[in-house]
Design a protein around this motif. Structure first.
Motif, PDB file in Angstrom:
ATOM      1  N   LEU A   1     -13.063  16.289   1.130  1.00 25.46           N
ATOM      2  CA  LEU A   1     -12.112  15.457   1.865  1.00 25.46           C
ATOM      3  C   LEU A   1     -12.488  13.986   1.747  1.00 25.46           C
ATOM      4  O   LEU A   1     -11.620  13.136   1.516  1.00 25.46           O
ATOM      5  N   ARG A   2     -13.784  13.663   1.874  1.00 23.97           N
ATOM      6  CA  ARG A   2     -14.229  12.274   1.715  1.00 23.97           C
ATOM      7  C   ARG A   2     -13.931  11.759   0.313  1.00 23.97           C
ATOM      8  O   ARG A   2     -13.473  10.629   0.137  1.00 23.97           O
ATOM      9  N   PHE A   3     -14.191  12.587  -0.716  1.00 23.43           N
ATOM     10  CA  PHE A   3     -13.894  12.177  -2.092  1.00 23.43           C
ATOM     11  C   PHE A   3     -12.406  11.909  -2.274  1.00 23.43           C
ATOM     12  O   PHE A   3     -12.007  10.929  -2.904  1.00 23.43           O
ATOM     13  N   LEU A   4     -11.582  12.778  -1.740  1.00 25.56           N
ATOM     14  CA  LEU A   4     -10.140  12.614  -1.852  1.00 25.56           C
ATOM     15  C   LEU A   4      -9.675  11.334  -1.149  1.00 25.56           C
ATOM     16  O   LEU A   4      -8.901  10.551  -1.705  1.00 25.56           O
ATOM     17  N   LEU A   5     -10.164  11.124   0.068  1.00 22.20           N
ATOM     18  CA  LEU A   5      -9.779   9.924   0.806  1.00 22.20           C
ATOM     19  C   LEU A   5     -10.273   8.661   0.113  1.00 22.20           C
ATOM     20  O   LEU A   5      -9.552   7.664   0.045  1.00 22.20           O
ATOM     21  N   PHE A   6     -11.484   8.704  -0.432  1.00 17.63           N
ATOM     22  CA  PHE A   6     -12.003   7.544  -1.153  1.00 17.63           C
ATOM     23  C   PHE A   6     -11.136   7.240  -2.374  1.00 17.63           C
ATOM     24  O   PHE A   6     -10.777   6.088  -2.629  1.00 17.63           O
ATOM     25  N   ARG A   7     -10.787   8.287  -3.097  1.00 19.05           N
ATOM     26  CA  ARG A   7      -9.956   8.102  -4.293  1.00 19.05           C
ATOM     27  C   ARG A   7      -8.594   7.503  -3.926  1.00 19.05           C
ATOM     28  O   ARG A   7      -8.137   6.541  -4.556  1.00 19.05           O
TER      29      ARG A   7
ATOM     30  N   SER B   1      -4.861   2.942  -3.462  1.00 24.16           N
ATOM     31  CA  SER B   1      -3.997   2.143  -2.586  1.00 24.16           C
ATOM     32  C   SER B   1      -4.421   0.682  -2.585  1.00 24.16           C
ATOM     33  O   SER B   1      -3.589  -0.219  -2.613  1.00 24.16           O
ATOM     34  N   GLU B   2      -5.735   0.448  -2.547  1.00 26.39           N
ATOM     35  CA  GLU B   2      -6.250  -0.913  -2.565  1.00 26.39           C
ATOM     36  C   GLU B   2      -5.848  -1.624  -3.856  1.00 26.39           C
ATOM     37  O   GLU B   2      -5.435  -2.789  -3.833  1.00 26.39           O
TER      38      GLU B   2
ATOM     39  N   ILE C   1      -3.279  -1.023  -5.804  1.00 24.06           N
ATOM     40  CA  ILE C   1      -1.835  -1.281  -5.767  1.00 24.06           C
ATOM     41  C   ILE C   1      -1.529  -2.455  -4.844  1.00 24.06           C
ATOM     42  O   ILE C   1      -0.745  -3.349  -5.197  1.00 24.06           O
ATOM     43  N   LEU C   2      -2.165  -2.469  -3.675  1.00 30.18           N
ATOM     44  CA  LEU C   2      -1.928  -3.547  -2.717  1.00 30.18           C
ATOM     45  C   LEU C   2      -2.367  -4.899  -3.283  1.00 30.18           C
ATOM     46  O   LEU C   2      -1.659  -5.899  -3.144  1.00 30.18           O
ATOM     47  N   LYS C   3      -3.522  -4.932  -3.959  1.00 34.00           N
ATOM     48  CA  LYS C   3      -3.985  -6.182  -4.567  1.00 34.00           C
ATOM     49  C   LYS C   3      -3.004  -6.664  -5.630  1.00 34.00           C
ATOM     50  O   LYS C   3      -2.707  -7.857  -5.716  1.00 34.00           O
ATOM     51  N   THR C   4      -2.486  -5.748  -6.423  1.00 37.06           N
ATOM     52  CA  THR C   4      -1.529  -6.111  -7.464  1.00 37.06           C
ATOM     53  C   THR C   4      -0.249  -6.669  -6.853  1.00 37.06           C
ATOM     54  O   THR C   4       0.272  -7.696  -7.308  1.00 37.06           O
ATOM     55  N   ILE C   5       0.244  -6.015  -5.827  1.00 37.04           N
ATOM     56  CA  ILE C   5       1.461  -6.483  -5.156  1.00 37.04           C
ATOM     57  C   ILE C   5       1.235  -7.866  -4.550  1.00 37.04           C
ATOM     58  O   ILE C   5       2.091  -8.758  -4.685  1.00 37.04           O
ATOM     59  N   CYS C   6       0.091  -8.063  -3.887  1.00 36.99           N
ATOM     60  CA  CYS C   6      -0.204  -9.366  -3.286  1.00 36.99           C
ATOM     61  C   CYS C   6      -0.278 -10.455  -4.349  1.00 36.99           C
ATOM     62  O   CYS C   6       0.269 -11.550  -4.161  1.00 36.99           O
TER      63      CYS C   6
END
Length: 144
Positions: free
Chosen positions: A68-74, A79-80, A82-87
């Motif tokens: 679960l931790r690996f999945l959430l980290f991935r 997401s990070e 994608i967000l950086k690219t959008i910003c």
């Protein structure tokens, strides 16, 4: 192994191998709580496991949590990105008339922590760009 068995935890031939690979603390101490018999523990002043609990129960919870931790980290990492690219895209679109809008302090917050960080970062970026213009600069990056 003997201590775990004495406390009521069923073990098998794989238990020592798993403990050597994963670590006693990581598996047993980290995941024992849901499997402890609290009343028996109060009486004996040491951990006692609920009847029928096996080491494999603790290990299964350990593996589930790690996955679960690996999945959430991935997913967080994706997401990070994608967000950086959008910003970056929106920042550039908002300041389309400028050549290097990220080097203009006026394009950032006027006060506060973000402003203070920009004041420190912009000269560093300008220095990197300036050094990179020199064809003999050893760390020159073509993409800059």
């Amino acid at each position: 192994m003997q201590q775990l068995n004495r406390r009521g935890l069923q073990t098998d031939m794989r238990t020592p191998w798993i403990l050597e690979r994963e670590g006693y603390y990581s598996v047993v101490n980290g995941y024992k709580d849901p499997f402890l018999d609290k009343e028996a523990g109060k009486r004996t002043h040491e951990d006692r496991y609920l009847t029928g609990t096996s080491f494999n129960d603790l290990y299964a919870l350990f593996v589930f949590d790690r996955n679960l931790r690996f999945l959430l980290f991935r997913m967080t990492t994706l997401s990070e990105a994608i967000l950086k690219t959008i910003c970056s895209y929106e920042f550039t679109k908002e300041n389309a008339e400028e050549k290097n809008p990220y080097l203009n302090i006026a394009n950032y917050a006027e006060t506060g922590k973000a402003h203070d960080k920009a004041v420190l970062l912009i000269p560093k970026l300008e220095k990197i760009i300036s050094l990179n213009r020199n064809p003999r600069f050893p760390d020159r990056k073509e993409y800059l």
